[in-house]
Scaffold this motif. Structure first.
Motif, mmCIF file in Angstrom:
data_model
loop_
_atom_site.group_PDB
_atom_site.id
_atom_site.type_symbol
_atom_site.label_atom_id
_atom_site.label_comp_id
_atom_site.label_asym_id
_atom_site.label_seq_id
_atom_site.Cartn_x
_atom_site.Cartn_y
_atom_site.Cartn_z
ATOM 1 N N LEU A 71 0.824 -1.205 0.000
ATOM 2 C CA LEU A 71 0.000 0.000 0.000
ATOM 3 C C LEU A 71 0.862 1.260 0.000
ATOM 4 N N ALA A 72 1.968 1.226 0.751
ATOM 5 C CA ALA A 72 2.860 2.393 0.772
ATOM 6 C C ALA A 72 3.466 2.621 -0.616
ATOM 7 N N GLU A 73 3.894 1.537 -1.275
ATOM 8 C CA GLU A 73 4.451 1.666 -2.617
ATOM 9 C C GLU A 73 3.393 2.170 -3.597
ATOM 10 N N LEU A 74 2.192 1.614 -3.507
ATOM 11 C CA LEU A 74 1.127 2.021 -4.415
ATOM 12 C C LEU A 74 0.736 3.473 -4.170
ATOM 13 N N HIS A 75 0.727 3.898 -2.880
ATOM 14 C CA HIS A 75 0.408 5.291 -2.534
ATOM 15 C C HIS A 75 1.450 6.232 -3.138
ATOM 16 N N HIS A 76 2.710 5.840 -3.075
ATOM 17 C CA HIS A 76 3.774 6.675 -3.643
ATOM 18 C C HIS A 76 3.634 6.774 -5.164
ATOM 19 N N THR A 77 3.388 5.615 -5.802
ATOM 20 C CA THR A 77 3.248 5.611 -7.272
ATOM 21 C C THR A 77 2.041 6.433 -7.721
ATOM 22 N N ALA A 78 0.910 6.238 -7.035
ATOM 23 C CA ALA A 78 -0.297 6.973 -7.397
ATOM 24 C C ALA A 78 -0.127 8.470 -7.144
ATOM 25 N N GLY A 79 0.569 8.843 -6.056
ATOM 26 C CA GLY A 79 0.787 10.254 -5.767
ATOM 27 C C GLY A 79 1.621 10.925 -6.847
ATOM 28 N N ASN A 80 2.675 10.240 -7.318
ATOM 29 C CA ASN A 80 3.490 10.810 -8.392
ATOM 30 C C ASN A 80 2.669 10.978 -9.665
ATOM 31 N N ALA A 81 1.890 9.936 -10.018
ATOM 32 C CA ALA A 81 1.068 10.026 -11.226
ATOM 33 C C ALA A 81 0.033 11.144 -11.106
ATOM 34 N N LEU A 82 -0.558 11.301 -9.897
ATOM 35 C CA LEU A 82 -1.558 12.347 -9.690
ATOM 36 C C LEU A 82 -0.930 13.732 -9.819
ATOM 37 N N GLN A 83 0.269 13.900 -9.275
ATOM 38 C CA GLN A 83 0.938 15.201 -9.336
ATOM 39 C C GLN A 83 1.266 15.583 -10.778
ATOM 40 N N LEU A 86 -11.925 18.804 -24.309
ATOM 41 C CA LEU A 86 -11.276 18.015 -23.252
ATOM 42 C C LEU A 86 -10.933 16.600 -23.693
ATOM 43 N N GLU A 87 -11.293 16.210 -24.915
ATOM 44 C CA GLU A 87 -11.084 14.819 -25.335
ATOM 45 C C GLU A 87 -9.597 14.472 -25.443
ATOM 46 N N GLY A 88 -8.773 15.449 -25.858
ATOM 47 C CA GLY A 88 -7.347 15.166 -26.045
ATOM 48 C C GLY A 88 -6.658 14.768 -24.753
ATOM 49 N N ILE A 89 -6.900 15.530 -23.663
ATOM 50 C CA ILE A 89 -6.254 15.217 -22.389
ATOM 51 C C ILE A 89 -6.772 13.894 -21.831
ATOM 52 N N GLU A 90 -8.061 13.568 -22.094
ATOM 53 C CA GLU A 90 -8.595 12.282 -21.627
ATOM 54 C C GLU A 90 -7.981 11.117 -22.379
ATOM 55 N N ARG A 91 -7.699 11.287 -23.668
ATOM 56 C CA ARG A 91 -7.030 10.210 -24.410
ATOM 57 C C ARG A 91 -5.644 9.946 -23.849
ATOM 58 N N GLU A 92 -4.936 10.994 -23.426
ATOM 59 C CA GLU A 92 -3.625 10.799 -22.810
ATOM 60 C C GLU A 92 -3.751 10.025 -21.498
ATOM 61 N N TRP A 93 -4.787 10.302 -20.731
ATOM 62 C CA TRP A 93 -4.990 9.602 -19.456
ATOM 63 C C TRP A 93 -5.222 8.100 -19.665
ATOM 64 N N LEU A 142 -2.521 5.423 -19.057
ATOM 65 C CA LEU A 142 -2.054 5.107 -17.712
ATOM 66 C C LEU A 142 -2.690 3.801 -17.224
ATOM 67 N N ASP A 143 -2.044 3.194 -16.217
ATOM 68 C CA ASP A 143 -2.581 1.976 -15.608
ATOM 69 C C ASP A 143 -3.613 2.291 -14.530
ATOM 70 N N ALA A 144 -3.935 3.554 -14.354
ATOM 71 C CA ALA A 144 -4.890 3.972 -13.328
ATOM 72 C C ALA A 144 -6.031 4.749 -14.003
ATOM 73 N N PHE A 169 -16.791 15.420 -14.177
ATOM 74 C CA PHE A 169 -16.877 16.133 -15.443
ATOM 75 C C PHE A 169 -15.911 15.543 -16.481
ATOM 76 N N MET A 170 -14.761 15.075 -16.038
ATOM 77 C CA MET A 170 -13.761 14.455 -16.932
ATOM 78 C C MET A 170 -13.328 13.132 -16.313
ATOM 79 N N ALA A 171 -13.048 12.116 -17.173
ATOM 80 C CA ALA A 171 -12.604 10.814 -16.674
ATOM 81 C C ALA A 171 -11.954 10.048 -17.819
ATOM 82 N N SER A 172 -10.904 9.295 -17.473
ATOM 83 C CA SER A 172 -10.287 8.436 -18.486
ATOM 84 C C SER A 172 -11.175 7.251 -18.822
ATOM 85 N N ASN A 173 -12.093 6.883 -17.906
ATOM 86 C CA ASN A 173 -13.074 5.837 -18.159
ATOM 87 C C ASN A 173 -14.364 6.493 -18.633
#
Length: 618
Positions: A27-39, A179-186, A189-191, A203-207
């Protein structure tokens, strides 16, 4: 039984502790990975949207836009301004650009030529209009009422005659960013990334399934406010279906959606009044838990197994000590028996080796005898053909012998009459006839001699010429017309000329005999160079080969002639000769009638040295 129960309980406790530690670490590793991706995603989204913040203000200050608003409606050049806005849209890579008048009605737009054009539409209800008409820049996110596509809107007030504190704006310049271009980039990602507004609406989502859904049920007041601005038109905005499983330190949460568990982190986007969320699948954590449990259980089992092995080894060592003496006696007896067996087996192997050596010597002698027999069969076949040619050769020799007798008698009479010059002419004629007989004899010697294993560069055309000289009298007597289809260039092959000539003589003799009862008698001989092969063929106009003959033609002692007319070895030996020369011999029937024998031999590009003339030409 108690020992087994204690070990099982200890194993379960160790596996539970290992799974718990592995889960915390994962969980700590996943939290770190997700935090970097979110930033990184937060910085990317902010930069993507704010890079167009300047555009409506820039367009609002253009002289052509201000002059357009200052002119009366009936003289405005709307197409020119539409084209200007479309060029600006393409250059800035935004979705749409349009100009509203003071009442919020669209009077120029970059999409004027499309079916969903904004021209004539009133957007006074939009937040970006109300913000800009009050004299400030505006921002707004919503679904397009015409296109139905989501976008982020930037707006700026436009003054036709210059800005003053008392004068309200004459219009509003609006830029819509897709907003479609930024969603296609998302989506790479594996998240799962999603953006929620102040009301918790995604309002926006990769899914795509999560777009325009709500994290929690919306109140009636919120829905009425959204309908007033038509931010989401009349979309039902259903609940997304998130279940919060656990809240972790630091604001992270474990959530479940559609039967799958996620780690959820979020960061505010204060500039847009949004929150950016990331949903990282918990599959690595689950996998780490299993690995941790299995690793801890395996370690425990190894320790338990090590203890059991140690105890077992001590018990076995005591057992070995008790039976050590008996084993020594048993091994000594077994060693004596083994030595006796080895000695007996060695004698048997030596006898077998002697017998094998004798069999090898006998095999070598048999192979040598077989080789000699094969050579003798080849020579016998050659002499058999020579015997068949004897009648024709005898006829050719009888003619010059009769002429020699006549010239000799004439010379004697002329000498008696004192005419030596005329007698000398007769002697010259006798000498020429003797040379002709020598040439005929040389042909017989050439054909009857044995070949050897030395291969030289041989001309295929020369071999055909020699074979035809041997058969010339018989072919003429049988009224057989010979047609030559020889390549103009010499076809060189690597072969033994004697053995190759024997094959050609055998094939020509078979063709001559096959045409004895044919009305049309034609012998066709050809030689050509095709790729890496020289193709020699002998064809006749006889009755051809039966199906049975084609199946057994090259078998030893098979013949289609009457009893006593042949041994059936000629074609078998010929095939063996061609095979030894690295080629192949084939037989088939011609479509127009008659048999066709084809010889394939490897071609020689350039002869190493010209072969000496055959004795027939000496």
């Amino acid at each position: 039984m108690l020992v087994v129960l204690a070990v099982s309980i200890a194993l379960l406790l160790v596996m539970w502790q290992g799974a718990r530690l592995a889960r915390e670490w994962a969980l700590a590793e996943l939290h770190h990975t997700a935090g970097n991706a979110l930033q990184l995603s937060r910085a990317n989204l902010t930069g993507y949207l704010t890079r167009h913040d300047y555009l409506p203000h820039l367009l609002a200050t253009r002289e052509s836009v201000r002059r357009f608003l200052a002119q009366p409606h009936d003289i405005r050049d709307v197409p020119a301004l539409n084209r200007l806005l479309n060029r600006s849209r393409a250059y800035a890579d935004v979705s749409d650009i349009y100009l509203l008048d003071r009442g919020g009605t669209t009077i120029a737009a970059s999409n004027w030529q499309r079916a969903d054009s904004f021209m004539g539409q009133n957007y006074a209800f939009r937040g970006y209009y109300r913000q800009a008409i009050s004299g400030h820049g505006g921002r707004f996110h919503a679904l397009g009422t015409q296109s139905g596509k989501r976008g982020y809107y930037f707006s700026a007030p436009v003054w036709a005659n210059g800005r003053t504190s008392e004068t309200p704006p004459d219009g509003v310049m609006v830029v819509k960013v897709g907003l479609e271009g930024i969603e296609r980039e998302w989506q790479s990602l594996d998240a799962t990334l999603l953006v929620t507004d102040a009301n918790g609406i995604i309002f926006m989502a990769s899914n795509p399934d999560l777009r325009l859904t709500a994290l929690k049920p919306l109140s009636e007041g919120v829905r009425r406010g959204l309908l007033a601005t038509r931010r989401y038109t009349d979309d039902p905005l259903p609940e997304a279906g998130f279940d919060v499983l656990e809240t972790l330190p630091g604001g992270a949460r474990l959530m479940r959606l559609d039967g799958r568990d996620y780690l959820n982190l979020s960061q505010p986007l204060a500039r847009f009044n949004w929150r950016l969320n990331i949903l990282q699948p918990l599959a690595p954590v689950t996998q780490a838990q299993w690995l941790g449990a299995l690793g801890a259980g395996g370690s425990w089992m190894l320790l338990a197994l090590g203890g059991a092995i140690g105890w077992q080894r001590r018990r076995l060592r005591r057992e070995r000590e008790r039976f050590a003496e008996r084993e020594r006696h048993t091994l000594a007896h077994a060693r004596d028996e083994l030595e006796r067996h080895v000695e007996a087996r060695t004698r048997e192997l030596m006898g077998s080796n002697r017998q094998l050596s004798q069999e090898i010597e006998e095999r070598k002698r048999a192979e040598e005898s077989l080789r000699q027999t094969r050579d003798e069969l080849v020579q016998a076949a050659r002499l058999a053909v020579l015997g068949q040619l004897a009648a024709s050769i005898n006829h050719e020799l009888n003619q010059p012998l009769g002429a020699i007798r006549a010239y000799a008698d004439n010379a004697r009479i002329l000498l008696e009459r004192g005419r030596p010059e005329a007698a000398a002419d007769n002697l010259v004629q006798i000498s020429e006839l003797v040379e002709r007989m020598a040439a005929i004899s040389a042909q017989l010697r050439q054909f009857s001699r044995k070949g050897d294993d030395t291969l030289t560069d041989v001309s295929a055309q020369a071999c055909f010429d020699y074979a035809l000289r041997l058969f010339r009298a018989r072919l003429e007597a049988a009224d057989i017309r010979v047609r030559l289809q020889m390549s103009e260039a010499t076809c060189w092959v690597r072969a033994d000329s004697v053995r190759l000539e024997q094959v050609l003589v055998n094939l020509i003799g078979n063709a001559q005999q096959a045409m004895c009862d044919s009305a049309e008698r034609q012998l066709i001989l050809s030689a050509e160079h095709r790729d890496e092969w020289v193709i020699l063929s002998v064809a006749d106009s006889g009755p051809g080969l039966s199906a049975e003959a084609l199946d057994h033609l090259f078998e030893p002692f098979y013949t289609t002639r009457a009893a006593g007319k042949g041994l059936g070895l000629g074609l078998s030996i010929s095939q063996r000769i061609i095979s030894d020369l690295g080629g192949r011999l084939e037989a088939r029937n011609r479509p127009e009638g008659g048999a066709l024998f084809i010889i394939h031999l490897p071609a020689v590009a350039t002869p190493r040295a010209l072969p000496p003339e055959t004795p027939a030409n000496a």
